[in-house]
Design an enzyme around this catalytic site. Structure first.
Site, PDB file in Angstrom:
ATOM      1  N   ASN A  95       0.859  -1.179   0.000  1.00  0.00           N
ATOM      2  CA  ASN A  95       0.000   0.000   0.000  1.00  0.00           C
ATOM      3  C   ASN A  95       0.903   1.239   0.000  1.00  0.00           C
ATOM      4  O   ASN A  95       1.681   1.444   0.941  1.00  0.00           O
ATOM      5  CB  ASN A  95      -0.901  -0.026   1.234  1.00  0.00           C
ATOM      6  CG  ASN A  95      -1.931   1.095   1.227  1.00  0.00           C
ATOM      7  OD1 ASN A  95      -1.629   2.221   0.844  1.00  0.00           O
ATOM      8  ND2 ASN A  95      -3.131   0.806   1.673  1.00  0.00           N
ATOM      9  N   HIS A 148      -4.019  -4.744   7.740  1.00  0.00           N
ATOM     10  CA  HIS A 148      -4.112  -3.685   8.733  1.00  0.00           C
ATOM     11  C   HIS A 148      -3.222  -4.015   9.929  1.00  0.00           C
ATOM     12  O   HIS A 148      -3.480  -4.945  10.683  1.00  0.00           O
ATOM     13  CB  HIS A 148      -5.542  -3.416   9.215  1.00  0.00           C
ATOM     14  CG  HIS A 148      -5.674  -2.023   9.789  1.00  0.00           C
ATOM     15  ND1 HIS A 148      -6.022  -0.933   9.018  1.00  0.00           N
ATOM     16  CD2 HIS A 148      -5.459  -1.531  11.020  1.00  0.00           C
ATOM     17  CE1 HIS A 148      -6.049   0.156   9.759  1.00  0.00           C
ATOM     18  NE2 HIS A 148      -5.696  -0.178  10.986  1.00  0.00           N
ATOM     19  N   ASP A 149      -2.155  -3.238  10.059  1.00  0.00           N
ATOM     20  CA  ASP A 149      -1.194  -3.349  11.163  1.00  0.00           C
ATOM     21  C   ASP A 149      -0.389  -4.641  11.157  1.00  0.00           C
ATOM     22  O   ASP A 149       0.232  -4.987  12.166  1.00  0.00           O
ATOM     23  CB  ASP A 149      -1.879  -3.158  12.521  1.00  0.00           C
ATOM     24  CG  ASP A 149      -2.325  -1.725  12.752  1.00  0.00           C
ATOM     25  OD1 ASP A 149      -1.898  -0.834  11.983  1.00  0.00           O
ATOM     26  OD2 ASP A 149      -3.113  -1.487  13.687  1.00  0.00           O
ATOM     27  N   HIS A 194      -5.589   3.459  -1.502  1.00  0.00           N
ATOM     28  CA  HIS A 194      -6.868   3.714  -0.835  1.00  0.00           C
ATOM     29  C   HIS A 194      -7.166   5.212  -0.927  1.00  0.00           C
ATOM     30  O   HIS A 194      -6.879   5.971  -0.009  1.00  0.00           O
ATOM     31  CB  HIS A 194      -6.811   3.264   0.631  1.00  0.00           C
ATOM     32  CG  HIS A 194      -8.123   3.296   1.339  1.00  0.00           C
ATOM     33  ND1 HIS A 194      -8.456   2.388   2.320  1.00  0.00           N
ATOM     34  CD2 HIS A 194      -9.198   4.116   1.222  1.00  0.00           C
ATOM     35  CE1 HIS A 194      -9.673   2.650   2.776  1.00  0.00           C
ATOM     36  NE2 HIS A 194     -10.130   3.704   2.129  1.00  0.00           N
ATOM     37  N   THR A 241      -8.131   6.136   9.328  1.00  0.00           N
ATOM     38  CA  THR A 241      -7.715   4.896   8.687  1.00  0.00           C
ATOM     39  C   THR A 241      -8.853   3.902   8.843  1.00  0.00           C
ATOM     40  O   THR A 241      -9.805   4.153   9.579  1.00  0.00           O
ATOM     41  CB  THR A 241      -6.419   4.343   9.317  1.00  0.00           C
ATOM     42  OG1 THR A 241      -5.965   3.206   8.565  1.00  0.00           O
ATOM     43  CG2 THR A 241      -6.617   3.954  10.773  1.00  0.00           C
ATOM     44  N   HIS A 250       1.626   0.965   6.101  1.00  0.00           N
ATOM     45  CA  HIS A 250       2.217   1.813   7.143  1.00  0.00           C
ATOM     46  C   HIS A 250       3.476   1.189   7.742  1.00  0.00           C
ATOM     47  O   HIS A 250       4.540   1.818   7.779  1.00  0.00           O
ATOM     48  CB  HIS A 250       1.184   2.092   8.231  1.00  0.00           C
ATOM     49  CG  HIS A 250       1.674   3.008   9.298  1.00  0.00           C
ATOM     50  ND1 HIS A 250       1.759   4.369   9.124  1.00  0.00           N
ATOM     51  CD2 HIS A 250       2.133   2.762  10.558  1.00  0.00           C
ATOM     52  CE1 HIS A 250       2.232   4.933  10.228  1.00  0.00           C
ATOM     53  NE2 HIS A 250       2.476   3.975  11.105  1.00  0.00           N
ATOM     54  N   GLU A 259      -8.756   0.139  -2.947  1.00  0.00           N
ATOM     55  CA  GLU A 259      -9.672  -0.088  -1.836  1.00  0.00           C
ATOM     56  C   GLU A 259     -10.298   1.214  -1.389  1.00  0.00           C
ATOM     57  O   GLU A 259      -9.734   2.296  -1.569  1.00  0.00           O
ATOM     58  CB  GLU A 259      -8.951  -0.773  -0.667  1.00  0.00           C
ATOM     59  CG  GLU A 259      -7.808   0.011  -0.075  1.00  0.00           C
ATOM     60  CD  GLU A 259      -7.126  -0.733   1.060  1.00  0.00           C
ATOM     61  OE1 GLU A 259      -7.072  -1.984   1.025  1.00  0.00           O
ATOM     62  OE2 GLU A 259      -6.648  -0.060   1.992  1.00  0.00           O
ATOM     63  N   HIS A 297      -3.879  11.781   0.775  1.00  0.00           N
ATOM     64  CA  HIS A 297      -2.707  10.989   0.362  1.00  0.00           C
ATOM     65  C   HIS A 297      -2.862  10.621  -1.114  1.00  0.00           C
ATOM     66  O   HIS A 297      -2.513  11.425  -1.968  1.00  0.00           O
ATOM     67  CB  HIS A 297      -2.477   9.772   1.271  1.00  0.00           C
ATOM     68  CG  HIS A 297      -3.720   9.113   1.793  1.00  0.00           C
ATOM     69  ND1 HIS A 297      -4.650   8.515   0.974  1.00  0.00           N
ATOM     70  CD2 HIS A 297      -4.175   8.963   3.063  1.00  0.00           C
ATOM     71  CE1 HIS A 297      -5.612   8.003   1.721  1.00  0.00           C
ATOM     72  NE2 HIS A 297      -5.369   8.256   2.990  1.00  0.00           N
ATOM     73  N   ARG A 316      -9.082   8.652  -0.694  1.00  0.00           N
ATOM     74  CA  ARG A 316     -10.177   9.158   0.143  1.00  0.00           C
ATOM     75  C   ARG A 316     -10.663  10.489  -0.425  1.00  0.00           C
ATOM     76  O   ARG A 316      -9.942  11.159  -1.172  1.00  0.00           O
ATOM     77  CB  ARG A 316      -9.724   9.298   1.595  1.00  0.00           C
ATOM     78  CG  ARG A 316      -9.578   7.941   2.283  1.00  0.00           C
ATOM     79  CD  ARG A 316      -9.276   8.079   3.762  1.00  0.00           C
ATOM     80  NE  ARG A 316      -9.477   6.825   4.460  1.00  0.00           N
ATOM     81  CZ  ARG A 316      -8.550   5.878   4.604  1.00  0.00           C
ATOM     82  NH1 ARG A 316      -7.354   6.054   4.073  1.00  0.00           N
ATOM     83  NH2 ARG A 316      -8.817   4.769   5.267  1.00  0.00           N
ATOM     84  N   ARG A 372       4.740  18.480   1.384  1.00  0.00           N
ATOM     85  CA  ARG A 372       5.509  19.626   0.894  1.00  0.00           C
ATOM     86  C   ARG A 372       5.113  20.062  -0.500  1.00  0.00           C
ATOM     87  O   ARG A 372       5.677  21.029  -1.032  1.00  0.00           O
ATOM     88  CB  ARG A 372       7.009  19.265   0.888  1.00  0.00           C
ATOM     89  CG  ARG A 372       7.664  19.188   2.245  1.00  0.00           C
ATOM     90  CD  ARG A 372       7.886  20.547   2.861  1.00  0.00           C
ATOM     91  NE  ARG A 372       8.815  21.352   2.088  1.00  0.00           N
ATOM     92  CZ  ARG A 372      10.127  21.383   2.298  1.00  0.00           C
ATOM     93  NH1 ARG A 372      10.670  20.613   3.254  1.00  0.00           N
ATOM     94  NH2 ARG A 372      10.908  22.139   1.570  1.00  0.00           N
TER      95      ARG A 372
END
Length: 241
Positions: free
Chosen positions: A9, A192-193, A45, A102, A216, A72, A52, A47, A20
């Protein structure tokens, strides 16, 4: 030998770029490097606020991704239009509120059965594989199967949170959900994580795990280990004798 595909991801790369302005780091180059270093998919992903990944990024990535491209997100009208225009390998439906920091929960597939059926049918008409984001709940897996989806993605935050103190307890519900997915004929993804700390145990114990989507933790590790080395280490965690 059991292997599970690693989809990277790249949202966090876009977050850093957007902080920046300009094009540093270059999202497209990083995605291409992830593939060059062995990643077997790229996940985004987008949004609504574009904080992002932007819709423009999705179109640009579609032109260059050579592995599997996974988009996603929450199936808003604008998201659905994007997915139908881009036609990725896979769309992963996530029940995020527009302002969610998230992903924080899976779908209630029972309550949203009709909606999910319509969405799955529409994506299938364009030849897009569909995955539905769900908690490790056998009932939610059963209803997900009734939507006609190809796969589910298990939301693994609770596993990652509980893993340090109780490995077996942390994974118990995920094993049950994975077994039910297998009974229902569903492919299985997870995300996830997940990290270098907890990924190998998960991959060893979850049957029929086809793909993990990791962003992440992988990007954080790359700050210390370098991107190429990090991807190789994640792939090692997913290769089970």
């Amino acid at each position: 030998m059991k292997t599970t595909r690693l989809s990277v991801n790249v949202n966090k790369i876009a977050t850093l770029r957007n902080a920046r302005g300009g094009n540093m780091p270059d999202l497209l180059k990083v995605a291409a490097d992830c593939e060059k270093f062995g990643a077997e998919g790229i996940t985004v992903h987008p949004r609504p606020d574009g904080r992002h990944i932007r819709y423009e990024d999705v179109y640009n990535l579609k032109k260059q991704v050579r592995t599997e491209f996974n988009i996603e997100g929450y199936p808003s009208d604008s998201f659905n239009e994007l997915v139908h225009n881009v036609v990725p390998t896979q769309v992963t439906l996530v029940p995020d509120a527009p302002d969610a920091l998230t992903s924080n929960a899976g779908w209630n597939t029972k309550e949203n059965l009709d909606l999910l059926r319509r969405l799955v049918d529409g994506y299938h008409r364009d030849g897009i594989r569909v995955s539905i984001f769900v908690d490790a709940d056998v009932e939610m897996v059963k209803y997900a199967a009734q939507t006609g989806t190809d796969r589910i993605e298990l939301y693994t935050e609770s596993y990652a949170r509980n893993y340090p103190s109780d490995h077996e307890g942390a994974i118990r519900d995920f094993v049950a959900a994975a077994q039910e997915a297998q009974r229902q004929g569903l492919g299985l993804n997870a995300g996830h994580d997940l990290s270098l700390v907890n990924l190998n145990y998960f991959a060893k114990n979850i049957p029929n795990l086809l793909e993990v989507s990791i962003g992440h933790a992988l990007i954080c590790d790359a700050l210390y280990l370098g991107l190429e080395n990090t991807i190789h280490q994640y792939l090692e965690q997913l290769t089970i004798e």
